[in-house]
Each structure stands twice: as C-alpha cells, then as structure tokens.
Design an enzyme around this catalytic site. Sequence first.
Site, short mmCIF file in Angstrom:
data_model
loop_
_atom_site.label_atom_id
_atom_site.label_comp_id
_atom_site.label_asym_id
_atom_site.label_seq_id
_atom_site.Cartn_x
_atom_site.Cartn_y
_atom_site.Cartn_z
N LYS A 66 -110.43 -34.43 23.31
CA LYS A 66 -111.82 -34.85 23.49
C LYS A 66 -112.70 -33.62 23.61
O LYS A 66 -112.42 -32.72 24.40
CB LYS A 66 -111.95 -35.68 24.76
CG LYS A 66 -111.73 -37.15 24.53
CD LYS A 66 -111.84 -37.89 25.82
CE LYS A 66 -112.80 -39.03 25.73
NZ LYS A 66 -112.79 -39.82 26.99
C1 E4P Z 1 -114.40 -42.75 27.03
O1 E4P Z 1 -113.47 -42.22 26.45
C2 E4P Z 1 -114.74 -42.54 28.44
O2 E4P Z 1 -113.57 -42.22 29.16
C3 E4P Z 1 -115.33 -43.74 29.13
O3 E4P Z 1 -115.41 -44.85 28.29
C4 E4P Z 1 -116.52 -43.45 29.97
O4 E4P Z 1 -117.03 -44.62 30.48
P1 E4P Z 1 -117.87 -44.74 31.81
O5 E4P Z 1 -119.31 -44.81 31.43
O6 E4P Z 1 -117.40 -46.02 32.42
O7 E4P Z 1 -117.55 -43.55 32.68
#
Ligand code: E4P
Length: 214
Positions: free
Chosen positions: A83
């Site tokens: 990521k």
């Molecule tokens: C995506 O890969 C993220 O880990 C995640 O969806 C973030 O979501 P949040 O807004 O619930 O923190």
Amino acid sequence: MKIFIDTADLDEIRELASWGVIDGVTTNPTLVKRSGRSFKEIIDEIFTIVDGSISLEAVSTKADDIVKEARKLSKIHKNVAVKIPMNPEGLKAVKILSKEGIETNVTLIFSANQALLAAKAGATYVSPFIGRLDDIGQEGMQIIEEIMDIFNNYDIETQVIVASIRHPIHVIEAGRLGAHIVTIPPSVIRKMVSHSLTDKGIESFLKDWAKVKK
Ligand code: E4P
C-alpha cells in the site's frame, strides 16, 4: 466481485476465512495498532490463513524510501501488495515498483482523478475511501461510479478496491457499479450474513421438526 477483509485482527480473519468468503486482506497502520499484536506476529501468520492478496502498508514518505520499503515488504510473501499513499512521491514509487513486478495498492484515494493518475503510474490496485467521503458530507459512491466509467472506457487493468466501507449497502452499491473488489471490516461482513427472517425461519423449522414423528 472479490471480497477482502479490512482488518489486521488474526482471529477475525481466521473465523471469516473459514466461511469461505474471503479472497484477500487489507491492513493499514491503524488496523495493525488496533489488533494489539506486533507487525511480525501478524505477518508470520496472516499468509497461512488467507491464500490471496494481502495489502501491507509502506510508511516511508520519500519515493526512494518507499521503493526500498516496498521491496522489503514484497519479499515477505508472493501475495503481498504494497500500500502506497496517493501523492507525487507515492506515484514515483509506483512507477518504479510496477516495472519490477511488485504489486501496489495506492491508498487514500478520494477522487477519480487520483485513481486515474495512480493507474497511469502502474498501480495494481487503487483504494478509494468511500466512508470517509460520506463522513464529510460527500457522496462517496459517486467516485466509484466515475472511476469505473473511466477505467472501463479505456480498458485500464488497475483493479478498484472499494474501501472505508461502513455498512452492507455500500457493498451492494459497489457490486452494482462493477467494482472489482470490496474490502470490508469484519463487523460489516457479520451484518451481511444475517437477516432476522432467516433466524426466525430456522427457529420455526426446528420447532416443527421436533414435533414430527421420526
Ligand atoms: C483500506 O484499505 C483501509 O484499510 C480502510 O478501508 C480504511 O477505512 P476507514 O475509513 O474505516 O479507516
């Protein structure tokens, strides 16, 4: 549509993977912290539970450092997708990593233009965060519609992971728009599986069956 689980909680991953519905996992630094385990403990086990793409987040901020970190992360397992945050340094890193065949998941995407640029740089996946847009009063799903239109118009191979899912309706909407993947927190997957009429139906079938002569 592929379903990824959006958590670093190994117990939840193990349980929901046993349902046969999990194609991959996404993690981020906050989710790792929330799991209460060390990063090492997580990576030692996570690949034995799910045989699919597992996103691990790079935390460096300069392109060169992101590239070095991503190379290290990608050596952990063949299923790692690194990521990388959506900004100019992230894009530079994605460009280099895609040429090396390292899978990338460009994260923290909040517009179709960001998704387009990430795809142009060579991202394997883009992760638009829907719930966080809804949280600030914007229609998060609107950007999924835009991204899918653009990617379909030009046969762009980058896959869209709809992220920051808050409730089951997000999953249905993402599916109707043809998103490749939805990454879902365990709590929402649990909501997806249950329906009060199913529970009621099971209960009454069991009651009636108990009264049947066998
Ligand atoms: C995506 O890969 C993220 O880990 C995640 O969806 C973030 O979501 P949040 O807004 O619930 O923190």
